[in-house]
Design a protein around this motif. Structure first.
Motif, PDB file in Angstrom:
ATOM      1  N   GLY A  50      -0.092  -1.649  -0.042  1.00  0.00           N
ATOM      2  CA  GLY A  50       0.269   0.344  -0.346  1.00  0.00           C
ATOM      3  C   GLY A  50       0.832   1.563   0.295  1.00  0.00           C
ATOM      4  N   TRP A  51       1.843   0.995   0.580  1.00  0.00           N
ATOM      5  CA  TRP A  51       2.853   2.657   0.124  1.00  0.00           C
ATOM      6  C   TRP A  51       3.736   2.658  -1.733  1.00  0.00           C
ATOM      7  CZ3 TRP A  51       3.794   5.575   4.945  1.00  0.00           C
ATOM      8  CH2 TRP A  51       3.645   5.255   6.161  1.00  0.00           C
ATOM      9  N   LYS A  52       3.527   3.734  -1.380  1.00  0.00           N
ATOM     10  CA  LYS A  52       4.712   3.840  -3.170  1.00  0.00           C
ATOM     11  C   LYS A  52       6.141   4.393  -2.845  1.00  0.00           C
ATOM     12  CE  LYS A  52       0.664   3.035  -6.187  1.00  0.00           C
ATOM     13  NZ  LYS A  52      -0.293   2.462  -5.427  1.00  0.00           N
ATOM     14  N   LEU A  53       6.579   3.731  -3.661  1.00  0.00           N
ATOM     15  CA  LEU A  53       7.886   4.634  -3.482  1.00  0.00           C
ATOM     16  C   LEU A  53       8.264   4.907  -4.964  1.00  0.00           C
ATOM     17  CD1 LEU A  53       8.245   3.278  -0.665  1.00  0.00           C
ATOM     18  CD2 LEU A  53      10.691   2.852  -1.680  1.00  0.00           C
ATOM     19  N   THR A  54       9.235   6.260  -4.769  1.00  0.00           N
ATOM     20  CA  THR A  54      10.187   6.121  -6.289  1.00  0.00           C
ATOM     21  C   THR A  54      11.119   7.413  -5.819  1.00  0.00           C
ATOM     22  OG1 THR A  54       7.551   7.981  -6.139  1.00  0.00           O
ATOM     23  CG2 THR A  54       9.405   8.432  -8.224  1.00  0.00           C
ATOM     24  N   PRO A  55      12.155   6.309  -7.019  1.00  0.00           N
ATOM     25  CA  PRO A  55      12.193   5.629  -7.911  1.00  0.00           C
ATOM     26  C   PRO A  55      12.325   4.021  -6.776  1.00  0.00           C
ATOM     27  CG  PRO A  55      14.373   6.417  -7.578  1.00  0.00           C
ATOM     28  CD  PRO A  55      13.771   7.078  -6.273  1.00  0.00           C
ATOM     29  N   THR A  56      12.300   3.396  -7.817  1.00  0.00           N
ATOM     30  CA  THR A  56      12.239   2.152  -6.471  1.00  0.00           C
ATOM     31  C   THR A  56      12.739   0.807  -6.538  1.00  0.00           C
ATOM     32  OG1 THR A  56      11.355   0.560  -8.775  1.00  0.00           O
ATOM     33  CG2 THR A  56       9.496   1.148  -7.590  1.00  0.00           C
ATOM     34  N   GLU A  57      14.291   2.124  -7.656  1.00  0.00           N
ATOM     35  CA  GLU A  57      15.211   0.987  -6.908  1.00  0.00           C
ATOM     36  C   GLU A  57      16.470   2.090  -7.576  1.00  0.00           C
ATOM     37  OE1 GLU A  57      16.628  -2.648  -8.271  1.00  0.00           O
ATOM     38  OE2 GLU A  57      17.154  -1.809  -9.980  1.00  0.00           O
ATOM     39  N   TYR A  58      17.893   1.783  -6.990  1.00  0.00           N
ATOM     40  CA  TYR A  58      18.938   2.890  -7.348  1.00  0.00           C
ATOM     41  C   TYR A  58      20.413   1.925  -8.071  1.00  0.00           C
ATOM     42  CZ  TYR A  58      17.098   7.125  -5.688  1.00  0.00           C
ATOM     43  OH  TYR A  58      16.362   8.261  -5.711  1.00  0.00           O
ATOM     44  N   THR A  59      20.644   2.070  -8.774  1.00  0.00           N
ATOM     45  CA  THR A  59      22.179   1.612  -9.101  1.00  0.00           C
ATOM     46  C   THR A  59      23.013   2.253  -8.966  1.00  0.00           C
ATOM     47  OG1 THR A  59      22.192   2.017 -11.814  1.00  0.00           O
ATOM     48  CG2 THR A  59      20.966  -0.562 -10.983  1.00  0.00           C
ATOM     49  N   PHE A  60      23.912   1.635  -9.055  1.00  0.00           N
ATOM     50  CA  PHE A  60      25.005   2.292  -9.202  1.00  0.00           C
ATOM     51  C   PHE A  60      26.604   1.494  -8.861  1.00  0.00           C
ATOM     52  CE2 PHE A  60      24.227   0.331  -4.921  1.00  0.00           C
ATOM     53  CZ  PHE A  60      25.433  -0.578  -4.248  1.00  0.00           C
ATOM     54  N   SER A  61      27.268   2.349  -9.352  1.00  0.00           N
ATOM     55  CA  SER A  61      28.816   1.754 -10.020  1.00  0.00           C
ATOM     56  C   SER A  61      29.993   2.278  -9.988  1.00  0.00           C
ATOM     57  CB  SER A  61      28.962   1.371 -11.608  1.00  0.00           C
ATOM     58  OG  SER A  61      28.723   3.143 -11.893  1.00  0.00           O
ATOM     59  N   ASN A  62      31.114   1.562  -9.082  1.00  0.00           N
ATOM     60  CA  ASN A  62      32.006   2.199  -9.046  1.00  0.00           C
ATOM     61  C   ASN A  62      32.369   2.640  -7.413  1.00  0.00           C
ATOM     62  OD1 ASN A  62      33.513   1.076 -11.389  1.00  0.00           O
ATOM     63  ND2 ASN A  62      32.827   2.502 -12.550  1.00  0.00           N
ATOM     64  N   LEU A  63      31.989   2.187  -6.973  1.00  0.00           N
ATOM     65  CA  LEU A  63      31.961   2.844  -5.054  1.00  0.00           C
ATOM     66  C   LEU A  63      33.316   2.174  -4.880  1.00  0.00           C
ATOM     67  CD1 LEU A  63      28.510   2.102  -3.451  1.00  0.00           C
ATOM     68  CD2 LEU A  63      29.758   3.988  -4.462  1.00  0.00           C
ATOM     69  N   GLU A  64      34.145   3.532  -3.844  1.00  0.00           N
ATOM     70  CA  GLU A  64      35.794   3.143  -3.708  1.00  0.00           C
ATOM     71  C   GLU A  64      35.256   3.003  -2.591  1.00  0.00           C
ATOM     72  OE1 GLU A  64      38.429   2.967  -5.676  1.00  0.00           O
ATOM     73  OE2 GLU A  64      37.526   3.855  -7.124  1.00  0.00           O
ATOM     74  N   LYS A  65      36.304   2.248  -2.076  1.00  0.00           N
ATOM     75  CA  LYS A  65      36.826   1.570  -0.285  1.00  0.00           C
ATOM     76  C   LYS A  65      36.380   3.030   0.526  1.00  0.00           C
ATOM     77  CE  LYS A  65      39.381  -0.865   2.857  1.00  0.00           C
ATOM     78  NZ  LYS A  65      40.379  -1.349   3.136  1.00  0.00           N
ATOM     79  N   GLY A  66      35.619   2.760   1.253  1.00  0.00           N
ATOM     80  CA  GLY A  66      35.034   4.095   2.619  1.00  0.00           C
ATOM     81  C   GLY A  66      34.066   4.817   1.898  1.00  0.00           C
ATOM     82  N   GLU A  67      34.038   4.708   0.079  1.00  0.00           N
ATOM     83  CA  GLU A  67      32.804   5.789  -0.597  1.00  0.00           C
ATOM     84  C   GLU A  67      31.781   5.390   0.311  1.00  0.00           C
ATOM     85  OE1 GLU A  67      33.334   6.071  -4.271  1.00  0.00           O
ATOM     86  OE2 GLU A  67      31.378   7.297  -4.835  1.00  0.00           O
ATOM     87  N   GLU A  68      30.996   6.632   0.407  1.00  0.00           N
ATOM     88  CA  GLU A  68      29.246   6.496   1.083  1.00  0.00           C
ATOM     89  C   GLU A  68      28.636   7.810   0.323  1.00  0.00           C
ATOM     90  OE1 GLU A  68      29.442   7.078   5.705  1.00  0.00           O
ATOM     91  OE2 GLU A  68      28.508   8.422   4.570  1.00  0.00           O
ATOM     92  N   LYS A  69      27.908   6.583   0.079  1.00  0.00           N
ATOM     93  CA  LYS A  69      26.631   7.528  -0.946  1.00  0.00           C
ATOM     94  C   LYS A  69      24.819   7.576  -0.006  1.00  0.00           C
ATOM     95  CE  LYS A  69      27.826   8.014  -5.846  1.00  0.00           C
ATOM     96  NZ  LYS A  69      28.322   7.194  -6.999  1.00  0.00           N
ATOM     97  N   ILE A  70      24.464   8.407   0.242  1.00  0.00           N
ATOM     98  CA  ILE A  70      23.157   8.877   0.782  1.00  0.00           C
ATOM     99  C   ILE A  70      21.775   8.871  -0.586  1.00  0.00           C
ATOM    100  CG2 ILE A  70      21.213  10.374   1.510  1.00  0.00           C
ATOM    101  CD1 ILE A  70      23.999  11.151   3.052  1.00  0.00           C
ATOM    102  N   TYR A  71      21.243   8.363  -0.432  1.00  0.00           N
ATOM    103  CA  TYR A  71      19.515   7.960  -1.950  1.00  0.00           C
ATOM    104  C   TYR A  71      19.063   8.435  -1.119  1.00  0.00           C
ATOM    105  CZ  TYR A  71      23.317   5.723  -4.607  1.00  0.00           C
ATOM    106  OH  TYR A  71      24.840   5.277  -5.292  1.00  0.00           O
TER     107      TYR A  71
END
Ligand SMILES: [Zn+2]
Length: 848
Positions: free
Chosen positions: A548-569
């Motif tokens: 019943g809850w809706k999400l936008t987007p439904t999914e994120y893709t990511f590439s080439n994350l370095e060791k220790g790298e942080e990403k916020i979605y």
């Protein structure tokens, strides 16, 4: 609970600038007097177990006296880890607080010389009576742990902190600890009880049980003076220890001061101090000044042990404080005599103590460290091993490699005062669990932790992740030392810092807040952070959510994350039309692997750094409510998150310290007073009284939350008299009787029904008023089992053109836990004086 952290920022900043204090991982070499004391201790073969319910219940003065004066093997068995308490040094609560308090107990024992045990019982919060406690604890499991600890530790005497005969006079956990202690005294000796333990253990009959009483338990000094003392032992526990330069009470205070999360810093005392032990059960002591009297605590209790004592006496009388290593040959002879004994229990204990003494005498120093605090499965790391011989003779070292640790220079000779640095590598296996307390790995219940591995019973914490074993050949004998790999660093302020080395997940996932409240139909952003702890080529992130809850987007893709790298979605989350409540959880997929663990670090100077790894999980709640209060003034009390909850309902909240409240409050639809404000800021709150009086008379709404009854007069709690009591309802599911179903506080703008009292956590409320001005109307009735109904949990009065509300309901617990009914009720409280239409939450930014 990350979103609560800001409240405590000031405290944390303050802490980090206080004088550095090292945790117990700091290397500490005993001096010659301390070594002498350890040798003396070899001659006492007696064991004491102290039993209570929580970290900080224990009497450190008696524990220190037992360990240092009596020289007994001494342990404190705390049934719980204290998860249900308060935290005065930071935001951690529940299991994270239990982790802190476990470490504080270990630090305390490191000072007073005791050992530390726990059971699987969880401190679920306050209970008034043992019956209530035992409805939530699994009595069989708690006793199973206690019996196993007794069968392994083999205490001669057991000492209860609490009275088992007075249920209802103190915390139910307290009385229960003493009641169960009385039972397991017999059960541990009964081969029909927990018989499965007897495959590996023998039964054990402790000799006697005491209650560590004081005048306090008698109600007054006078009552105590007049009491029958036939069964009472008086212990002189004010000993001064020249080898430490401290009195027993000073050690006790240093130990007690480790309970920093409880604000138990304490000042030592000197001079004579009496401890009282009431004999309860077993064999009565033959000498009332000695709790062990009648129990053989010398080497003659072990078959063939009498000559050991003779050898030991000679070592003690010949000990040379200037040249302690001169005792080594005689100690090695003593070791060989002990090795020949047939008995196992004391032989094992004393050999271990003796081997440590021999290592202490050589000044042997060894450590194994890495220069990073954590790593992931599959990583290969350099380990630095330092070995130093500080004795007058050379000895041979052998570092034992194992499957995970390769050592460059396995065996070598160390000359007098020679130090060697040895390189080693640690290969962490490809599949390896992240470090987290063993008792938190499985999901427990409200009352019990779940631990399947019985070899861990009683253990305070997980074993260190990786260990290097060193063998030392000294005058023909072979000693060994297990060295945990630690993270060692130099801090510009603290100097040398030793911390545990932790394994972290390859990817950590966490959601910003533990609870998101959707008061209207507007969507809200929810932030999910992923942290790559190793290089990641590509992957995806989704947010699992209820129907019943809706999400936008439904999914994120990511590439080439370095060791220790942080990403916020950011996911935009749209609630369903109707009231709804459920869990959301971030899920990262990389190839065939998936990740959903978050890493919580707990860093304080007085304990080793702690790490908790658990599933990331937050609540989304749509209580289905209307709120009319546009602006609310919040007067801060002792600290709570109620203001954020009001913001989450769409009101604009202005927070004030009690001495900064503006003169004119008329622009606020409601003034809400934080928990215990009248306790912690009595004078400022009193000074506010005339302003609050004018504000309410002119149509304002004053909502006061709970205060404790201590030193609070009835005339200070707002414009009308209210007398507080200690009445509380601790059962969070206790029936709530609606006394005034038609009252506007239960009907406008939200119709409150019994359904709104479902799903509450920890308790209903506390310190309810017992008397009030006739202008007040009591709205709700509630009580714990077998108690009279209290009507003071929520009282409301019309005053002038406005309203006064006092509530002891524990809104401060329910709101952060996402309890819908608490939000709906709170909305009615702050809306009670507002005529306009409910506000529509449109900006979609409000969240708890
Ligand atoms: Zn307690």
């Amino acid at each position: 609970m990350k979103n609560f952290i800001f409240t405590f920022t000031i405290v944390l900043l303050f802490l980090s600038t206080t004088v550095a204090q090292e945790n117990r991982l700091a290397h500490k070499q005993p001096n010659t007097a301390e070594i002498f004391h350890k040798i003396e201790k070899l001659g006492f073969l007696g064991t004491a177990l102290y039993v209570a319910a929580h970290p900080d219940d224990e009497n450190t003065r008696l524990i220190s006296w037992l360990a240092n004066d009596k020289m007994a093997r001494t342990a404190y068995l705390s049934l719980t880890r204290g998860d249900g308490g308060q935290n005065l040094i930071g935001p951690q609560l529940r299991e994270q607080l239990g982790m802190i308090r476990t470490q504080e107990l270990l630090e305390a024992r490191n000072i007073d010389g005791g050992q530390q045990f726990f059971t699987r019982a969880n401190d679920f919060g306050y209970s008034k009576h043992p019956d209530e406690t035992l409805e939530i604890w699994n009595q069989q499991e708690v006793m199973e742990d206690m019996v196993q600890i007794i069968r392994e530790f083999k205490p001669d005497v057991i000492i209860n902190r609490f009275n088992h005969r007075t249920p209802g006079t103190t915390h139910g956990h307290h009385t229960t600890s003493a009641m169960l202690s009385m039972k397991v005294f017999d059960y541990a000796a009964d081969k029909t009880v927990y018989a499965n333990q007897l495959k590996d253990l023998d039964t054990w009959q402790a000799q006697r049980v005491f209650f560590n009483t004081s005048w306090w338990f008698y109600g007054s000094q006078e009552a105590f003076d007049n009491a029958d003392k036939t069964n009472l032992l008086e212990i002189e526990a004010g000993t001064y220890y020249p080898y430490k330069g401290l009195s027993n009470s000073e050690i006790a205070a240093l130990s007690r001061s480790k309970h920093k999360s409880q604000g138990f810093g304490s000042t030592g005392s000197r001079g004579s101090q009496t401890e009282y032990l009431e004999f309860l059960k077993g064999s009565f002591p033959t000498d009332k000044s000695d709790l062990f009297s009648g129990i053989n605590t010398t080497w003659t209790r072990v078959k063939g042990g009498s000559r050991i004592q003779t050898q030991l006496n000679s070592i003690i009388s010949n000990y040379n404080f200037k040249q302690p290593t001169a005792s080594i040959p005689a100690l090695i002879q003593l070791r060989s005599s002990i090795e020949k004994l047939k008995e196992d229990h004391w032989k094992g204990i004393k050999l271990e103590e003796l081997d440590q003494i021999l290592l202490d005498l050589t000044g042997f120093y060894v450590e194994a460290s890495v220069n990073i605090p954590s790593a992931t499965a599959g990583e290969k790391l350099d380990v630095k091993i330092e070995v130093t011989n500080r004795s007058n003779e050379e000895f041979k070292i052998n570092l034992l490699p194992n499957q995970l640790i390769q050592v460059e220079n396995e065996s070598f000779l160390l000359l007098k005062n020679e130090s060697k640095n040895v390189q080693a590598t640690l290969q962490i296996p490809e599949i390896y669990d992240a470090s987290t307390p063993y008792y938190l790995k499985e999901k427990g219940t409200l009352g019990m932790y779940q631990v399947k591995n019985k070899t861990l019973t009683g253990q305070p914490e997980s074993e260190p992740e990786f260990i290097v074993r060193a063998f030392i050949e000294l005058q023909g004998i072979r000693l060994y030392k297990d060295i945990p790999i630690i993270h060692k660093r130099t801090d510009p302020v603290r100097g040398e810092v030793n911390e545990p080395f932790h394994i972290i997940p390859e990817i950590a996932v966490s959601i910003e807040n533990p609870v998101y409240v959707f008061s209207g139909n507007a969507a809200q952003p929810i932030q999910v952070t992923i942290k790559a702890n190793k290089k990641i080529e590509k992957g995806s992130l989704e947010l699992c959510h209820p129907d019943g809850w809706k999400l936008t987007p439904t999914e994120y893709t990511f590439s080439n994350l370095e060791k220790g790298e942080e990403k916020i979605y950011t996911f935009i989350v749209q609630p369903p039309k109707d009231a709804s409540r459920g869990l959301i959880s971030g899920l990262v997929k990389v190839g065939s692997k998936s990740y959903s663990k978050e890493v919580i670090k707990i860093d304080y100077d007085h304990i080793p750094d702690q790490q908790l790894v658990r599933n990331n999980e937050s609540q989304v709640v749509k209580p289905g409510l209307q709120n009319r209060a546009r602006t609310v003034a919040y007067i801060n009390g002792a600290g709570d998150d109620v203001a954020q909850a009001i913001e989450a309902m769409g009101s604009k909240v202005f927070k004030f310290e009690p001495d900064e409240v503006p003169n004119d409050l008329s622009k606020y639809d409601a003034v809400v007073v934080g928990i215990r404000a009248f306790n912690v800021a009595a004078q400022n709150m009193e000074a506010l009284q005339p302003r609050l009086d004018v504000y309410v008379k002119n149509g304002g709404t004053l909502l006061m939350q709970y205060n404790t009854s201590r030193r609070i007069d009835s005339d200070v709690l707002g414009p009308l008299p209210i007398t507080l009591s200690r009445k509380r309802v601790t059962d969070e599911n206790a029936d709530v009787k609606i006394l005034q179903p038609d009252h506007k506080i239960l009907s406008v703008p939200n119709a409150i029904t019994s359904k709104d009292f479902e799903g509450w956590v920890q308790e209903r409320g506390l310190y309810f008023p017992e008397k009030w001005d006739p202008a007040f109307t009591p709205i709700l009735g509630m009580n714990d089992k077998d108690e009279e109904m209290t009507k003071g949990s929520l009282i409301v009065a019309d005053y002038g053109k406005g309203h006064i509300i006092y509530t002891g309901l524990s809104l401060f617990r329910e709101l952060p836990a996402g309890v819908s009914g608490a939000y709906r009720l709170l909305a009615n409280m702050i809306s009670i004086g507002v005529k306009n239409q409910p506000i529509e939450q449109t900006d979609g930014q409000k969240k708890l």
